[in-house]
Motif scaffolding. Structure first.
Motif, PDB file in Angstrom:
ATOM      1  N   LYS A 115      97.802 -28.344  60.992  1.00  0.00           N
ATOM      2  CA  LYS A 115      97.440 -29.005  59.741  1.00  0.00           C
ATOM      3  C   LYS A 115      97.082 -30.464  60.007  1.00  0.00           C
ATOM      4  O   LYS A 115      97.751 -31.141  60.786  1.00  0.00           O
ATOM      5  N   THR A 156      94.338 -26.123  58.246  1.00  0.00           N
ATOM      6  CA  THR A 156      94.603 -26.636  56.905  1.00  0.00           C
ATOM      7  C   THR A 156      94.297 -28.119  56.861  1.00  0.00           C
ATOM      8  O   THR A 156      94.602 -28.853  57.800  1.00  0.00           O
ATOM      9  N   GLN A 202      95.217 -31.310  54.301  1.00  0.00           N
ATOM     10  CA  GLN A 202      96.051 -31.729  53.178  1.00  0.00           C
ATOM     11  C   GLN A 202      95.649 -33.122  52.733  1.00  0.00           C
ATOM     12  O   GLN A 202      95.594 -34.051  53.548  1.00  0.00           O
ATOM     13  N   ALA A 204      91.782 -24.008  54.996  1.00  0.00           N
ATOM     14  CA  ALA A 204      92.645 -24.019  53.817  1.00  0.00           C
ATOM     15  C   ALA A 204      92.813 -25.449  53.321  1.00  0.00           C
ATOM     16  O   ALA A 204      92.842 -26.398  54.111  1.00  0.00           O
TER      17      ALA A 204
END
Length: 292
Positions: free
Chosen positions: A124, A175, A177, A222
């Motif tokens: 991530k 991912t 964020q 994602a």
């Protein structure tokens, strides 16, 4: 992580040894080169990755150990900012934008490149959301010549972040964020008064719209956002339940919304009754502030 009932990850940052912070500040002041910083931190970051793996986490970050802070990374890697012009809360100082911003080097892509080599688990990457960059780094005296309002700066952040997300995806992150604690700190009336937030609905709508502009149409990675009560020196900056911002979260077009619930300052789990049905909840269940 779709096959996991309760996949685990860190929000992004990990508590770091003091010597790492000193290296980052030495780099900021020009006392050490980028190359020397990387050679010092590579091994430390490998240990941070191994720590997460040993703990059984399903998704790994580099701990954000190459950054001074989660949001200042934007000013470090984007032209147009000057360090420490923007005091905040009497403790921290933030950069201020002083010229039209220009994307000239990766924000997090090189962090991902190194981390991706270290682990077979999901990786991530984290980036500050456009709204908090505008709120933290626009100053009424220093910034107006370049940007007449924080909103103009926020708008210019969007294409830079989209370009970075695509680079992060292509390097191998699973991912991305976006960190937006400002949205959740606005539940505290003391914070709204201190920051002169006079139209809460406008601010919430603006914040959400900017997040959507940043992620809409980007495929192959994602997406998530993170909100919390802001931490410094093992203390929370604000208090309050999330009921006030839940209607705004209904409109966020990310896959996962990660929210801090491990502290009584977040008001308990009752607000989850209003959580968007079509989003995955990242339930923040470990509070690093509860260490003293």
């Amino acid at each position: 992580m779709a096959d996991k009932l309760f996949p685990t990850t860190v929000i992004g940052s990990l508590p770091r040894p003091e010597w790492i912070r000193e290296v980052i500040l030495d780099r900021k002041e020009g006392r050490i080169s980028e190359e020397d910083v990387d050679s010092l931190l590579d091994g430390a970051i490998e240990s941070a990755v191994r720590l997460q793996e040993r703990a059984g986490l399903d998704e790994i970050t580099d701990g954000e150990w190459r950054r001074e802070s989660y949001v200042k990374i934007f000013a470090e890697r984007v032209r147009g900012f000057q360090h420490d012009l923007n005091p905040s809360d009497g403790v921290l100082s933030y950069p201020a934008v002083v010229a039209p911003i220009e994307y000239y080097r990766p924000l997090a892509a090189e962090e991902v490149r190194y981390t991706r080599k270290l682990t077979q688990r999901r990786v991530k990457a984290t980036l500050p959301a456009p709204y908090i960059v505008g709120r933290r780094m626009w100053h009424p005296e220093h910034s107006k010549a370049a940007y007449p309002s924080p909103e103009k700066l926020m708008a210019d952040c969007v294409p830079i972040l989209r370009q970075e997300i695509e680079a992060i995806r292509d390097i191998g992150a699973d991912t991305i964020q976006l960190d937006e604690p400002w949205l959740s700190t606005m539940v505290d009336p003391r914070f709204r008064e201190r920051e002169n937030v006079t139209d809460l609905q406008y601010e919430m709508d603006l914040c959400v719209d900017l997040i959507n502009q940043t992620v809409d149409g980007i495929e192959g990675i994602a997406t998530g956002m993170h909100i919390c009560h802001a931490h410094f020196d093992h203390k929370h900056a604000t208090k309050g339940g999330y009921e006030l911002i839940m209607p705004a979260l209904q409109n966020v077009r990310v896959d996962t919304i990660s929210m801090e619930y491990a502290t009584p300052d977040a008001g308990g789990l009752e607000s989850l009754s209003q959580f968007p049905e079509n989003r995955r909840l990242g339930l923040g269940c470990i509070d690093h502030c509860d260490t003293h």
